[in-house]
Motif scaffolding. Structure first.
Motif, PDB file in Angstrom:
ATOM      1  N   THR A   1       0.820  -1.218   0.000  1.00 14.48           N
ATOM      2  CA  THR A   1       0.000   0.000   0.000  1.00 14.48           C
ATOM      3  C   THR A   1       0.852   1.266   0.000  1.00 14.48           C
ATOM      4  OG1 THR A   1      -0.142   0.007   2.426  1.00 14.48           O
ATOM      5  CG2 THR A   1      -1.864  -1.163   1.215  1.00 14.48           C
ATOM      6  N   LYS A   2       2.115   1.180   0.424  1.00 12.10           N
ATOM      7  CA  LYS A   2       2.943   2.387   0.512  1.00 12.10           C
ATOM      8  C   LYS A   2       3.241   3.003  -0.856  1.00 12.10           C
ATOM      9  CE  LYS A   2       7.409  -0.053   0.566  1.00 12.10           C
ATOM     10  NZ  LYS A   2       8.644  -0.316   1.343  1.00 12.10           N
ATOM     11  N   ILE A   3       3.088   2.225  -1.939  1.00 13.72           N
ATOM     12  CA  ILE A   3       3.342   2.785  -3.259  1.00 13.72           C
ATOM     13  C   ILE A   3       2.069   3.360  -3.888  1.00 13.72           C
ATOM     14  CG2 ILE A   3       5.225   1.145  -3.611  1.00 13.72           C
ATOM     15  CD1 ILE A   3       3.464  -0.296  -5.657  1.00 13.72           C
ATOM     16  N   LEU A   4       0.927   3.161  -3.226  1.00 16.12           N
ATOM     17  CA  LEU A   4      -0.339   3.649  -3.753  1.00 16.12           C
ATOM     18  C   LEU A   4      -0.650   5.040  -3.201  1.00 16.12           C
ATOM     19  CD1 LEU A   4      -2.420   0.366  -3.296  1.00 16.12           C
ATOM     20  CD2 LEU A   4      -1.308   1.172  -5.389  1.00 16.12           C
ATOM     21  N   SER A   5      -1.661   5.681  -3.759  1.00 20.15           N
ATOM     22  CA  SER A   5      -2.083   6.988  -3.261  1.00 20.15           C
ATOM     23  C   SER A   5      -2.804   6.809  -1.929  1.00 20.15           C
ATOM     24  CB  SER A   5      -3.006   7.663  -4.271  1.00 20.15           C
ATOM     25  OG  SER A   5      -2.322   7.938  -5.481  1.00 20.15           O
ATOM     26  N   PRO A   6      -2.497   7.640  -0.934  1.00 20.55           N
ATOM     27  CA  PRO A   6      -3.134   7.494   0.385  1.00 20.55           C
ATOM     28  C   PRO A   6      -4.586   7.967   0.376  1.00 20.55           C
ATOM     29  CG  PRO A   6      -1.722   9.425   0.357  1.00 20.55           C
ATOM     30  CD  PRO A   6      -1.494   8.727  -0.954  1.00 20.55           C
ATOM     31  N   ASN A   7      -5.329   7.502   1.370  1.00 18.94           N
ATOM     32  CA  ASN A   7      -6.730   7.899   1.559  1.00 18.94           C
ATOM     33  C   ASN A   7      -7.538   7.720   0.280  1.00 18.94           C
ATOM     34  OD1 ASN A   7      -6.277   8.746   4.299  1.00 18.94           O
ATOM     35  ND2 ASN A   7      -5.286  10.577   3.472  1.00 18.94           N
TER      36      ASN A   7
ATOM     37  N   HIS B   1      -5.425   3.608   3.685  1.00 18.67           N
ATOM     38  CA  HIS B   1      -5.342   4.710   4.641  1.00 18.67           C
ATOM     39  C   HIS B   1      -3.972   5.380   4.568  1.00 18.67           C
ATOM     40  CE1 HIS B   1      -9.130   3.829   6.721  1.00 18.67           C
ATOM     41  NE2 HIS B   1      -8.849   2.550   6.497  1.00 18.67           N
ATOM     42  N   ASP B   2      -3.918   6.594   5.055  1.00 17.34           N
ATOM     43  CA  ASP B   2      -2.676   7.361   5.033  1.00 17.34           C
ATOM     44  C   ASP B   2      -1.707   6.818   6.076  1.00 17.34           C
ATOM     45  OD1 ASP B   2      -0.831   9.296   4.416  1.00 17.34           O
ATOM     46  OD2 ASP B   2      -1.801  10.870   5.585  1.00 17.34           O
ATOM     47  N   GLN B   3      -0.451   6.655   5.691  1.00 17.06           N
ATOM     48  CA  GLN B   3       0.651   6.289   6.581  1.00 17.06           C
ATOM     49  C   GLN B   3       0.462   4.931   7.255  1.00 17.06           C
ATOM     50  OE1 GLN B   3       0.965   9.624   9.267  1.00 17.06           O
ATOM     51  NE2 GLN B   3       2.046  10.882   7.778  1.00 17.06           N
ATOM     52  N   VAL B   4      -0.318   4.065   6.650  1.00 18.07           N
ATOM     53  CA  VAL B   4      -0.454   2.696   7.152  1.00 18.07           C
ATOM     54  C   VAL B   4       0.102   1.759   6.087  1.00 18.07           C
ATOM     55  CG1 VAL B   4      -2.020   0.904   7.949  1.00 18.07           C
ATOM     56  CG2 VAL B   4      -2.467   3.297   8.526  1.00 18.07           C
ATOM     57  N   GLU B   5       1.274   1.195   6.320  1.00 17.07           N
ATOM     58  CA  GLU B   5       1.928   0.347   5.342  1.00 17.07           C
ATOM     59  C   GLU B   5       1.481  -1.102   5.532  1.00 17.07           C
ATOM     60  OE1 GLU B   5       6.132   0.879   5.284  1.00 17.07           O
ATOM     61  OE2 GLU B   5       6.022   3.060   5.039  1.00 17.07           O
TER      62      GLU B   5
ATOM     63  N   PHE C   1      -6.188  -7.689   3.024  1.00 14.82           N
ATOM     64  CA  PHE C   1      -4.865  -7.355   3.522  1.00 14.82           C
ATOM     65  C   PHE C   1      -4.187  -8.625   4.034  1.00 14.82           C
ATOM     66  CE2 PHE C   1      -7.069  -3.251   3.975  1.00 14.82           C
ATOM     67  CZ  PHE C   1      -6.180  -2.447   3.260  1.00 14.82           C
ATOM     68  N   LEU C   2      -2.894  -8.691   3.868  1.00 17.12           N
ATOM     69  CA  LEU C   2      -2.142  -9.891   4.211  1.00 17.12           C
ATOM     70  C   LEU C   2      -2.300 -10.273   5.677  1.00 17.12           C
ATOM     71  CD1 LEU C   2      -0.109 -12.045   3.257  1.00 17.12           C
ATOM     72  CD2 LEU C   2       1.732 -10.438   3.795  1.00 17.12           C
ATOM     73  N   ASP C   3      -2.490  -9.274   6.554  1.00 19.52           N
ATOM     74  CA  ASP C   3      -2.596  -9.558   7.984  1.00 19.52           C
ATOM     75  C   ASP C   3      -4.027  -9.846   8.425  1.00 19.52           C
ATOM     76  OD1 ASP C   3      -3.565  -7.027   7.595  1.00 19.52           O
ATOM     77  OD2 ASP C   3      -2.210  -6.032   8.994  1.00 19.52           O
ATOM     78  N   GLU C   4      -4.956  -9.981   7.471  1.00 18.02           N
ATOM     79  CA  GLU C   4      -6.331 -10.316   7.797  1.00 18.02           C
ATOM     80  C   GLU C   4      -6.560 -11.825   7.707  1.00 18.02           C
ATOM     81  OE1 GLU C   4      -8.950  -6.397   6.541  1.00 18.02           O
ATOM     82  OE2 GLU C   4      -8.667  -7.990   5.084  1.00 18.02           O
TER      83      GLU C   4
END
Length: 284
Positions: free
Chosen positions: A165-171, A248-252, A199-202
């Motif tokens: 998700t860190k390479i995608l647009s936030p929010n 979400h913003d700043q959630v990798e 999500f991988l952690d789900e």
């Protein structure tokens, strides 16, 4: 008299161009294009590098520098021309098995994972899957990647991909779409498949029922009203939504996208996978 009144009311006579540019840069790409029709001043300001630099993704220059396919001419384009070039002409990045583009209506990032970037069960066994280049498969739709995956024959169909998700647009709410076509002499693809995005952690595994064949091409259309069907794309491929997620913003985190048919276990052939596209939803 009327002319003088219109001149007084013209906002361009009240605000400096720097202020107008700052206002337009905080809108959206469609709004910037609309504002260019207001007056000559607005037209000039709305096309400025200042405005379109703000509408481009903040890290677009870094992404372009990592491209393996972009032309050097991208570096000499105006910011507005660069924006629309990245909308209409995705660039290959990394090892050439991913592509990057911009969503035209929002300026958000869009990525596509080519078939070689995906996990494919028995993908390296030639009796089950074959990998074709454009030169080897002239009848297939045009591909942005060097190879596509052609299903020869399997009873256990399982394909998956992952994206950070860190390479995608936030929010931003994203949808994941399997991009594919059906080759000649296909069989066994009329049975339902399972699609999943999480999500991988789900832990959840709420798979969605879907069909790889269009409803109109099936002899006996299924009665499942909730099942998903593919849509034809302008690039001659087909696409089916696998699911969605909110970044979400700043959630990798890492997003998983799955296609599987491991229940019916009938033999299947003819599926040609281009990749999985991850693009913004409901932003037009």
């Amino acid at each position: 008299m009327k002319r003088k009144i219109s001149e007084i009311m013209d906002i361009t006579s009240e605000l400096p161009e720097e202020c107008i540019a700052d206002i337009i840069s905080k809108t959206s790409p469609p709004d910037a294009c609309r504002m260019s029709l207001v007056s000559q001043t607005f037209s000039s300001v709305a096309a400025s590098n200042f405005v379109w630099e703000a509408l481009l993704p903040p890290d677009h220059q870094q992404i372009i520098s990592e491209s393996v396919s972009s032309s050097p001419s991208l570096n000499i384009l105006s910011k507005k021309d660069l924006y629309f070039s990245l909308c209409d002409n995705p660039i290959l990045i990394g090892n050439g098995n991913r592509s990057f583009a911009i969503h035209k209506w929002s300026g958000k990032k869009t990525y596509m994972l080519g078939a070689r970037e995906l996990g494919v069960i028995w993908g390296d066994a030639s009796q089950y899957w074959k990998w074709y280049s454009l030169a080897e498969s002239p009848v297939l739709p045009k591909s942005r990647f060097s190879e596509v995956a052609h299903l020869v024959d399997v009873c256990w169909l399982y394909v998956w991909g992952r994206i950070e998700t860190k390479i995608l647009s936030p929010n931003t709410r994203y949808g994941a779409y399997l991009i594919y076509t059906i080759g000649d002499q296909s069989h066994g693809l009329d049975k339902p498949v399972k699609l999943l995005v999480r999500f991988l952690d789900e832990i959840r595994c709420d798979y969605i029922n879907a069909y790889l064949l269009s409803r109109t091409s099936m002899d006996d259309a299924p009665e499942d009203e909730d099942a998903r069907f593919p849509r034809d794309r302008e690039d001659m491929w087909m696409g089916i939504e696998m699911g969605e997620f909110f970044n979400h913003d700043q959630v990798e985190r890492v997003v998983e996208m799955h296609l599987r048919e491991t229940e019916v276990l009938n033999w299947k052939s003819g599926l040609v996978i281009h990749g999985i596209e991850v693009r913004p939803k409901d932003l037009r």
